[in-house]
Design an enzyme around this catalytic site. Sequence first.
Site, PDB file in Angstrom:
ATOM      1  N   ASP A   1       2.064  -7.719  -2.428  1.00 43.37           N
ATOM      2  CA  ASP A   1       2.249  -6.828  -1.288  1.00 43.37           C
ATOM      3  C   ASP A   1       2.644  -7.768  -0.164  1.00 43.37           C
ATOM      4  OD1 ASP A   1       1.845  -5.451   1.148  1.00 43.37           O
ATOM      5  OD2 ASP A   1       0.616  -3.993   0.089  1.00 43.37           O
ATOM      6  N   HIS A   2       3.924  -7.806   0.189  1.00 42.66           N
ATOM      7  CA  HIS A   2       4.362  -8.914   1.046  1.00 42.66           C
ATOM      8  C   HIS A   2       3.718  -8.876   2.433  1.00 42.66           C
ATOM      9  CE1 HIS A   2       7.414  -6.173   2.729  1.00 42.66           C
ATOM     10  NE2 HIS A   2       7.523  -7.029   3.727  1.00 42.66           N
TER      11      HIS A   2
ATOM     12  N   HIS B   1       1.447  -1.397   1.978  1.00 39.17           N
ATOM     13  CA  HIS B   1       1.380  -2.216   3.195  1.00 39.17           C
ATOM     14  C   HIS B   1       0.398  -1.664   4.237  1.00 39.17           C
ATOM     15  CE1 HIS B   1       4.760  -3.886   1.278  1.00 39.17           C
ATOM     16  NE2 HIS B   1       5.713  -3.185   1.839  1.00 39.17           N
TER      17      HIS B   1
END
Length: 506
Positions: free
Chosen positions: A181-182, A244
């Site tokens: 999950d950047h 996010h």
Amino acid sequence: MNNTENQVYVIFGASGDLTKRKLVPAIYSLFVQNLLPEKFALLGVSRTEFSDNEFRAKMKSAIKEFKEIDDDSMVDEFIKKMFYTSINFNETASYKNLNEKIIGLRKITNISGNTIFYLSTPPSLYGLIPQNLAAVGLNKQDDGWKRLIIEKPFGYDLKSALKLKDELLKDWDEEQLFRIDHYLGKETVQNLLVTRFSNGIFEPLWNRNFIHHIEITSSENIGVEKRGGYYDTSGALRDMVQNHLLQVVGLTAMEPPSSLQPIAIRNEILKVFQSFRPIKKEDVKDIAIRGQYLSSSIKGKTVSGYREEDGVSPESVTETYAALKFYIDNWRWGGVPFYIRTGKRLPTRVTEVVIHFKQTPHFLFAQNRLCDDCNQLVIRIQPDEGILLKIGMKTPGAGFEVQNANMNFHYSDFTNQRIPSAYERLLYDTMKGDATLFARTEEVLEAWKFLTPIIECWKNDEDVPLFGYPAGTWGPEHADDLIEEKEMRWRYPCKNLADDGVYCEL
Ligand code: BG6
């Protein structure tokens, strides 16, 4: 300090956009900083046929496009570490060839069995590829560790996520799985932990006794760009909220972990997710607003509506905007509303958490003070990263006129150090085997479970409206109705942390 072990880094989907824009430039940055292991090979894998040299040339131009390069010779040195093989993802024989390619690579580079498999492919392949890798023994760790990196979305809803989990865990151990999950790789998202737990002044206030509500926004000014095909099967809820935004909620609301061990942090985030008050089907229309952008003119330029974008169905009912109100039923947050919103083609690109504090119990200085003027702590994740505290101050002159003043801190004033990209940080962590910043299966499942009533209602209930909003505006006006108190509204963030309002610079 570089403490990574020698390894082969295999990227599936090597001809895709993510590899070109994010993954390879991030690995190149690690190379420049001398953070790659001494012996390292990057193997690109996808359907298209390329020779090693063709792949290297493509990646060289990607690095030059997405990074500032002064010296081509570093890039030339780096691309020597790259290799390529094509694959038919559905064909078992292809994985035998891949295995042989990896064995051959290990021989010429003298690398042990340590291998990372990064799935940067369409999500429909997240079950198939690992299963086929296992069929040729590429999940076995007797000759070195094997790690599987999975891009989001992990599943499409709870049912498909559970199915994917079962498929993966048949052949792989949970410790081998890294769900990217950047947002968790962003320095400023990690700084949420530091802000909360390294400062004694915040913790006593960080609860239902002092906080009125919490607002989290992640807006983008771009549309779906070239990703219409993917986005139309996803929508804002799956693309941004399920992963996010809920991770940001988790870090904002979690209890202090007992240590910085991955398990300790992830357990606390999981507890937050488990405490979400379940959403009742009949309440969906009152607590969740969806919207879709319409064609409009932004700064004199006409932009397409969502339904006119490439790859999007002209009858699409996919949401490009989602706003939600919900509660976390635990001791700390009982009764505190959380408001989150995200959308494409909004006025500006901003991600921030706003903590709205309660009014003082007895307000001396004016009647009917709006809570819009109460103390706010804005934690800006991007851009103009930093922190802003709004506090009431006396305006000079007779009487006691109170006005909000800003105390702000900008990351850029704090350090000259370059902020590494989220992917750079996360890819480095995968190389070291550090899972702290990766979502674990239970978290992902809880997130799906929480959102399921909304997903189902939006899919099946035609009475739940999909509001159109002109591109370049703050989404459907109905989102204001989510906010409980009439006199309150969403913050309208601007490009600069310290400004807000409908007419600021965007
Ligand atoms: C991705 C979504 O995960 O995050 C995109 O798929 C979105 O649709 C992007 O644009 C936003 O990331 P960032 O880092 O620009 O906020």
